[in-house]
Design a protein around this motif. Structure first.
Motif, short mmCIF file in Angstrom:
data_model
loop_
_atom_site.label_atom_id
_atom_site.label_comp_id
_atom_site.label_asym_id
_atom_site.label_seq_id
_atom_site.Cartn_x
_atom_site.Cartn_y
_atom_site.Cartn_z
N TYR A 42 -6.55 6.48 0.24
CA TYR A 42 -6.12 5.91 1.51
C TYR A 42 -4.69 6.31 1.81
O TYR A 42 -3.96 6.78 0.95
N LEU A 44 -1.35 4.85 4.65
CA LEU A 44 -0.92 3.69 5.44
C LEU A 44 -0.52 4.14 6.84
O LEU A 44 0.18 5.13 7.00
N SER A 45 -0.99 3.41 7.83
CA SER A 45 -0.64 3.64 9.22
C SER A 45 -0.05 2.35 9.75
O SER A 45 -0.76 1.34 9.89
N ARG A 48 -0.94 -0.57 7.70
CA ARG A 48 -2.36 -0.88 7.55
C ARG A 48 -3.06 0.20 6.73
O ARG A 48 -2.75 1.39 6.87
N ILE A 87 -7.23 -7.41 0.34
CA ILE A 87 -7.18 -7.60 1.79
C ILE A 87 -8.61 -7.77 2.29
O ILE A 87 -9.44 -6.89 2.10
N GLY A 89 -10.74 -8.26 5.76
CA GLY A 89 -10.52 -8.09 7.18
C GLY A 89 -11.63 -7.31 7.84
O GLY A 89 -12.77 -7.32 7.36
N LEU A 134 -9.12 2.05 10.37
CA LEU A 134 -7.92 1.26 10.11
C LEU A 134 -8.35 -0.16 9.79
O LEU A 134 -9.19 -0.74 10.50
N VAL A 135 -7.78 -0.72 8.73
CA VAL A 135 -8.13 -2.08 8.31
C VAL A 135 -7.17 -3.07 8.95
O VAL A 135 -5.95 -2.93 8.84
N THR A 136 -7.73 -4.06 9.62
CA THR A 136 -6.95 -5.16 10.17
C THR A 136 -7.12 -6.36 9.25
O THR A 136 -8.23 -6.90 9.13
N PRO A 137 -6.06 -6.76 8.56
CA PRO A 137 -6.17 -7.87 7.60
C PRO A 137 -6.43 -9.22 8.28
O PRO A 137 -5.85 -9.51 9.32
#
Length: 150
Positions: A42, A44-45, A48, A87, A89, A134-137
């Motif tokens: 992964y 990070l953006s 996230r 995390i 989400g 993209l992961v939204t926590p």
């Protein structure tokens, strides 16, 4: 003070830990309700977790049906070295080629042992077959057992 409170990472510690790691254990939900667990690289953006996968993979099919995920990034071999961030989400899929390519570049940036020009060619080729996410926590849990020794 409860032990759980003592080992929880601060927001800055979580951010630094996630920025330093490269692999996440990613859980999605299979059609029968069972977890589907894989290890992914992964990037990070904007803080996230961002990852990509082939559009026809099991995890992509799972995420199209149910966007919920649990991500686990962990480190340490001995009890007093254990650190981790979990995390829970949802994901936002990225379908456009430019966006998928950007996710691929984030991931490739962590591959330090491959020449940049080779990575650029790989990302450009692989992006045509993948979906980015993209992961939204919704909930973040963390632990750093090294804090037990201080």
């Amino acid at each position: 003070m409860k032990q759980r409170d003592q080992i929880t990472m601060s927001g800055d510690e979580v951010a630094a830990f996630l920025a330093d790691a490269r692999k996440v254990q990613l859980a999605t939900i299979n059609p029968d309700g069972a977890p589907h667990l894989v290890t992914m690289f992964y990037g990070l953006s904007a803080g996230r977790i961002a990852f990509w996968t082939y559009r026809t993979s099991q995890k992509a099919r799972n995420l199209a049906r149910d966007p919920r995920v649990t991500c686990l990034v962990e480190a340490g071999e001995e009890y007093f070295d254990l650190r981790g961030v979990q995390i829970a989400g949802t994901v936002t899929p990225i379908f456009d080629l430019a966006g998928v390519t950007e996710v691929g570049k984030l991931i490739a940036a962590g591959m330090r042992d491959v020449p940049a020009e080779a990575l650029d060619a790989y990302v450009a080729h692989a992006a045509t077959k993948r979906t980015g996410y993209l992961v939204t926590p919704a909930k973040v849990a963390s632990w750093d057992h090294r804090k037990l020794l201080s």
